[in-house]
Write an enzyme that holds these catalytic residues in place. Structure first.
Site, PDB file in Angstrom:
ATOM      1  N   LYS A   1       8.378  40.914   2.448  1.00 15.92           N
ATOM      2  CA  LYS A   1       8.171  40.407   1.085  1.00 15.92           C
ATOM      3  C   LYS A   1       7.126  41.270   0.387  1.00 15.92           C
ATOM      4  O   LYS A   1       5.951  41.215   0.728  1.00 15.92           O
ATOM      5  CB  LYS A   1       7.694  38.953   1.099  1.00 15.92           C
ATOM      6  CG  LYS A   1       7.747  38.337  -0.303  1.00 15.92           C
ATOM      7  CD  LYS A   1       6.986  37.038  -0.418  1.00 15.92           C
ATOM      8  CE  LYS A   1       5.554  37.250  -0.801  1.00 15.92           C
ATOM      9  NZ  LYS A   1       5.349  37.926  -2.097  1.00 15.92           N
TER      10      LYS A   1
ATOM     11  N   GLY B   1      -3.666  41.496   2.187  1.00 14.97           N
ATOM     12  CA  GLY B   1      -3.916  40.803   0.924  1.00 14.97           C
ATOM     13  C   GLY B   1      -5.310  40.221   0.913  1.00 14.97           C
ATOM     14  O   GLY B   1      -6.198  40.697   1.629  1.00 14.97           O
TER      15      GLY B   1
ATOM     16  N   THR C   1      -6.120  34.131   1.248  1.00 16.26           N
ATOM     17  CA  THR C   1      -4.722  34.000   1.684  1.00 16.26           C
ATOM     18  C   THR C   1      -4.631  34.217   3.193  1.00 16.26           C
ATOM     19  O   THR C   1      -3.891  33.508   3.889  1.00 16.26           O
ATOM     20  CB  THR C   1      -3.820  35.038   0.965  1.00 16.26           C
ATOM     21  OG1 THR C   1      -4.179  35.096  -0.399  1.00 16.26           O
ATOM     22  CG2 THR C   1      -2.367  34.676   1.090  1.00 16.26           C
TER      23      THR C   1
ATOM     24  N   GLU D   1      -4.887  42.204   7.357  1.00 20.28           N
ATOM     25  CA  GLU D   1      -5.710  43.245   6.742  1.00 20.28           C
ATOM     26  C   GLU D   1      -6.160  42.691   5.400  1.00 20.28           C
ATOM     27  O   GLU D   1      -5.345  42.529   4.489  1.00 20.28           O
ATOM     28  CB  GLU D   1      -4.878  44.527   6.597  1.00 20.28           C
ATOM     29  CG  GLU D   1      -5.728  45.779   6.566  1.00 20.28           C
ATOM     30  CD  GLU D   1      -6.269  46.048   5.188  1.00 20.28           C
ATOM     31  OE1 GLU D   1      -7.484  45.797   4.974  1.00 20.28           O
ATOM     32  OE2 GLU D   1      -5.533  46.486   4.333  1.00 20.28           O
TER      33      GLU D   1
ATOM     34  N   CYS E   1      -8.446  48.363  -1.199  1.00 18.11           N
ATOM     35  CA  CYS E   1      -9.353  47.595  -0.332  1.00 18.11           C
ATOM     36  C   CYS E   1     -10.440  48.497   0.260  1.00 18.11           C
ATOM     37  O   CYS E   1     -11.470  48.006   0.708  1.00 18.11           O
ATOM     38  CB  CYS E   1      -8.572  46.887   0.750  1.00 18.11           C
ATOM     39  SG  CYS E   1      -7.481  47.988   1.656  1.00 18.11           S
TER      40      CYS E   1
ATOM     41  N   GLU F   1     -15.607  40.218  -3.493  1.00 22.26           N
ATOM     42  CA  GLU F   1     -14.739  41.358  -3.791  1.00 22.26           C
ATOM     43  C   GLU F   1     -14.217  41.234  -5.223  1.00 22.26           C
ATOM     44  O   GLU F   1     -13.567  40.259  -5.572  1.00 22.26           O
ATOM     45  CB  GLU F   1     -13.567  41.378  -2.795  1.00 22.26           C
ATOM     46  CG  GLU F   1     -12.733  42.633  -2.930  1.00 22.26           C
ATOM     47  CD  GLU F   1     -11.503  42.641  -2.035  1.00 22.26           C
ATOM     48  OE1 GLU F   1     -10.914  41.576  -1.826  1.00 22.26           O
ATOM     49  OE2 GLU F   1     -11.145  43.733  -1.565  1.00 22.26           O
TER      50      GLU F   1
HETATM   51  O1  TXE Z   1      -3.464  38.645  -3.045  1.00 26.07           O
HETATM   52  P1  TXE Z   1      -2.701  37.654  -2.160  1.00 26.07           P
HETATM   53  P2  TXE Z   1      -3.503  38.645  -4.615  1.00 26.07           P
HETATM   54  C1  TXE Z   1      -7.467  41.007  -2.549  1.00 26.07           C
HETATM   55  C2  TXE Z   1      -8.238  41.267  -3.786  1.00 26.07           C
HETATM   56  C3  TXE Z   1      -7.476  40.504  -4.831  1.00 26.07           C
HETATM   57  C4  TXE Z   1      -7.139  39.284  -4.037  1.00 26.07           C
HETATM   58  C5  TXE Z   1      -6.051  38.479  -4.586  1.00 26.07           C
HETATM   59  O2  TXE Z   1      -9.510  40.725  -3.682  1.00 26.07           O
HETATM   60  O3  TXE Z   1      -8.237  40.195  -5.957  1.00 26.07           O
HETATM   61  O4  TXE Z   1      -6.794  39.801  -2.767  1.00 26.07           O
HETATM   62  O5  TXE Z   1      -4.911  39.284  -4.804  1.00 26.07           O
HETATM   63  C6  TXE Z   1       1.496  36.914  -0.502  1.00 26.07           C
HETATM   64  N1  TXE Z   1       1.732  32.666   2.412  1.00 26.07           N
HETATM   65  N2  TXE Z   1      -6.528  42.009  -2.202  1.00 26.07           N
HETATM   66  O6  TXE Z   1      -3.552  37.307  -5.254  1.00 26.07           O
HETATM   67  O7  TXE Z   1      -2.457  36.388  -2.918  1.00 26.07           O
HETATM   68  C7  TXE Z   1       1.625  37.426  -1.909  1.00 26.07           C
HETATM   69  O8  TXE Z   1       2.811  36.987  -2.519  1.00 26.07           O
HETATM   70  C8  TXE Z   1       2.287  33.881   2.592  1.00 26.07           C
HETATM   71  C9  TXE Z   1      -6.918  42.846  -1.104  1.00 26.07           C
HETATM   72  O9  TXE Z   1      -2.334  39.465  -4.997  1.00 26.07           O
HETATM   73  O10 TXE Z   1      -3.395  37.601  -0.871  1.00 26.07           O
HETATM   74  C10 TXE Z   1       1.559  38.933  -1.687  1.00 26.07           C
HETATM   75  O11 TXE Z   1       2.821  39.409  -1.255  1.00 26.07           O
HETATM   76  N3  TXE Z   1       2.144  34.898   1.728  1.00 26.07           N
HETATM   77  C11 TXE Z   1      -5.848  43.670  -0.634  1.00 26.07           C
HETATM   78  C12 TXE Z   1       0.522  39.050  -0.572  1.00 26.07           C
HETATM   79  O12 TXE Z   1       0.542  37.771   0.083  1.00 26.07           O
HETATM   80  C13 TXE Z   1       1.369  34.712   0.662  1.00 26.07           C
HETATM   81  C14 TXE Z   1      -4.739  44.017  -1.499  1.00 26.07           C
HETATM   82  C15 TXE Z   1      -0.904  39.343  -1.055  1.00 26.07           C
HETATM   83  O13 TXE Z   1      -1.258  38.372  -2.020  1.00 26.07           O
HETATM   84  C16 TXE Z   1       0.739  33.469   0.420  1.00 26.07           C
HETATM   85  C17 TXE Z   1      -4.446  43.059  -2.541  1.00 26.07           C
HETATM   86  C18 TXE Z   1       0.961  32.418   1.356  1.00 26.07           C
HETATM   87  N4  TXE Z   1       0.400  31.200   1.210  1.00 26.07           N
HETATM   88  C19 TXE Z   1      -5.355  42.101  -2.853  1.00 26.07           C
HETATM   89  N5  TXE Z   1       0.032  33.570  -0.734  1.00 26.07           N
HETATM   90  C20 TXE Z   1      -6.148  44.685   0.428  1.00 26.07           C
HETATM   91  N6  TXE Z   1      -7.063  44.388   1.351  1.00 26.07           N
HETATM   92  O14 TXE Z   1      -5.511  45.727   0.477  1.00 26.07           O
HETATM   93  C21 TXE Z   1       0.208  34.835  -1.195  1.00 26.07           C
HETATM   94  N7  TXE Z   1       1.031  35.529  -0.371  1.00 26.07           N
END
Ligand code: TXE
Length: 479
Positions: free
Chosen positions: A172, A225, A229, A247, A281, A383
């Site tokens: 996904k 992410g 989450t 990660e 990140c 962050e």
């Molecule tokens: O991330 P999410 P978001 C961090 C960064 C950012 C914050 C939020 O601080 O501001 O995360 O970003 C899926 N069960 N990073 O809201 O929500 C979602 O659909 C399963 C750090 O975009 O964590 C997406 O595909 N999956 C980072 C993925 O998880 C779920 C990079 C990431 O989304 C879910 C990006 C659930 N309950 C953001 N909820 C890095 N470290 O590289 C969401 N998702």
């Protein structure tokens, strides 16, 4: 309006529930496509397809799997420009960055794991009259959930090792950046990837992501992410004993000693702070500077930051594009406001930008540099994930280490010094999964990648990730 579809069993599929999400172009703020908001039923269908494909895929020789993955990389090269343009349109990053970083690295990911699998070996332990060896076999069906900041780069970083190891994948991409993963499916078809081996199910995290994490037949989850989450996924997945690789976020320090190569340190600190609008990140968002060169470094740094250009990702010479979504843009602006309330001084930037022409409604923010905040404040602890950095002083190695380690995160640090022993001392004392000495984002895909503390669990990359995507068995033979 462009309609993106799920890729299940080698075919394009509409969402069974007929629920859709809008997808906007960050640079214009306008919706230009829609994607499925898939439910349990779509994930079930993908799992059925993967189950059917698994015996065939897992029993192929590694040479055969390698050949198919290399054919996918070949197709990606043929579509290089189209992928780069799509990535910038969908994510907001400068086109030039997609061309030099995202798409080359996505291709490299596929090529790397396609060939690494040919060299993967396991241990054997010989003793008198007995030999033990370790066997690695594919797990079965695995879930790969990737974020929006480096869409195709991180999507391929997960699925390539999973597929190379012989697993079938339910993937996904982020609902904010679904475009290049969809194009990738098309390239897989052309390259002859058998149906059901890779299934791409689009949708929101709460609905589609949750359905993947919950599914009893998906035996491992690889997630990149946000930390919140990640916490949630860990709590849901733990009782089912799924394998997990998480990660998560970072609040990375760039540590500048007075014996650094000054010009190079300034240049790389700017790069590390603002590449991809600060939405990596690994970006260095806390710049710690030794007292004796603080003023000189700050002035040189701010001067360079002021030269960065913000605007349409498709214009030549743009350094900073648009933030990925309106809500993320609002979040980053709210942190700039918070920094002011916490007593910080804005040295440059601090405002949203509205470029003339087609990008007037886009989600842009000036590169922002803040000083005068202590380490404990929220601006220095949370962050922000945008073009915002803080500067802090330190006067000893011990103080630099205490400041650097003084957050819940532990993803990456970069250290700038010409003193060999000091560099090694710092590398050992820093609680980070990656320590770069006199460089930033210099990646060798053979190395373990991941964070300490709240930055995650497990390591990707190299042979580590092949072990993650496999079952490990000890075989003990007495003779
Ligand atoms: O991330 P999410 P978001 C961090 C960064 C950012 C914050 C939020 O601080 O501001 O995360 O970003 C899926 N069960 N990073 O809201 O929500 C979602 O659909 C399963 C750090 O975009 O964590 C997406 O595909 N999956 C980072 C993925 O998880 C779920 C990079 C990431 O989304 C879910 C990006 C659930 N309950 C953001 N909820 C890095 N470290 O590289 C969401 N998702």
């Amino acid at each position: 309006m462009k309609e993106l579809l799920n890729y299940i069993a080698g075919e394009w599929q509409k969402p069974i529930s007929d629920m859709w999400l809008d997808n906007a172009e960050p640079a214009t703020g306008k919706v230009y496509s829609r994607l499925p908001d898939s439910t349990n039923e779509d994930v079930d269908m993908a799992v059925e397809a993967a189950k059917k494909a698994f015996p065939m895929w897992s029993s192929k020789s590694v040479e055969e799997r390698s050949r198919i993955l290399l054919a996918i990389a070949h197709e990606m090269k043929s579509s290089f420009d189209a992928l780069a343009e799509a990535e910038s349109r969908d994510q907001g990053k400068p086109l030039q960055l997609s061309k030099v970083m995202d798409i080359p690295r996505a291709i490299q990911n596929i090529e790397f794991f396609a060939t690494e699998i040919l060299h993967f070996a396991s241990e054997s332990h010989a003793a008198k009259g007995v030999v033990n060896y370790t066997a690695h076999s594919p797990i079965g069906i695995v879930g790969c959930i990737s974020p929006w900041n480096l869409p195709l780069y991180l999507f391929t970083w997960k699925i390539a090792p999973a597929l190379a190891m012989g697993n079938c994948v339910i993937a996904k991409p982020s609902e904010l950046t679904p475009l290049t993963a969809t194009m990738f499916a098309e390239l897989c078809m052309k390259a002859g990837l058998p149906p059901g081996v890779l299934n791409i199910v689009h949708g929101s995290g709460k609905q589609t992501g949750a359905a993947i994490v919950d599914h009893p037949e998906i035996k491992a989850i690889s997630f990149t992410g946000g930390t919140v989450t990640g916490e949630h996924i860990a709590s849901v997945a733990a009782p089912t004993f799924k394998k997990l690789s998480l990660e998560l976020g970072g609040k990375n320090p760039s540590i500048i000693f007075d014996d650094c190569d000054f010009e190079e340190a300034v240049h790389q600190a700017v790069r590390s702070a603002f590449t991809n609008q600060g939405e990596i990140c690994l970006c260095g968002s806390r710049i710690l500077i030794e007292n004796s060169i603080y003023d000189q470094f700050r002035d040189a740094f701010v001067n360079k930051v002021k030269q960065l250009t913000v605007g349409d990702p498709f214009e030549d010479g743009i350094n900073v594009g648009a933030l990925v979504s309106k809500s993320h843009w609002e979040k980053v602006l709210s942190y700039i406001q918070l920094a002011k309330e916490e007593g910080g001084t804005i040295l440059c930037g601090g405002n949203s930008v509205s470029p003339k022409g087609r990008c007037e409604q886009g989600w842009f923010i000036e590169p922002t540099v803040i000083e005068g905040l202590d380490n404990a404040c929220r601006t220095n602890q949370e962050e922000i994930f945008g073009p915002v950095v803080t500067l802090q002083r330190f006067s000893s190695e011990e103080e630099a280490i205490a400041l650097a380690n003084g957050t819940r995160y532990g993803l990456a640090a970069n250290v700038w010094t010409q003193h060999l022993a000091k560099a090694h001392r710092m590398a050992h004392a820093l609680d980070f999964g990656i320590v770069w000495i006199n460089c930033w984002l210099l990646r060798d895909l053979r190395t373990p990648f991941g964070g300490m503390k709240d930055s995650g669990v497990g390591r990707e990359g190299g042979f580590e990730v092949l072990r993650f995507f496999s079952e490990t068995k000890n075989v003990c033979v007495k003779f």
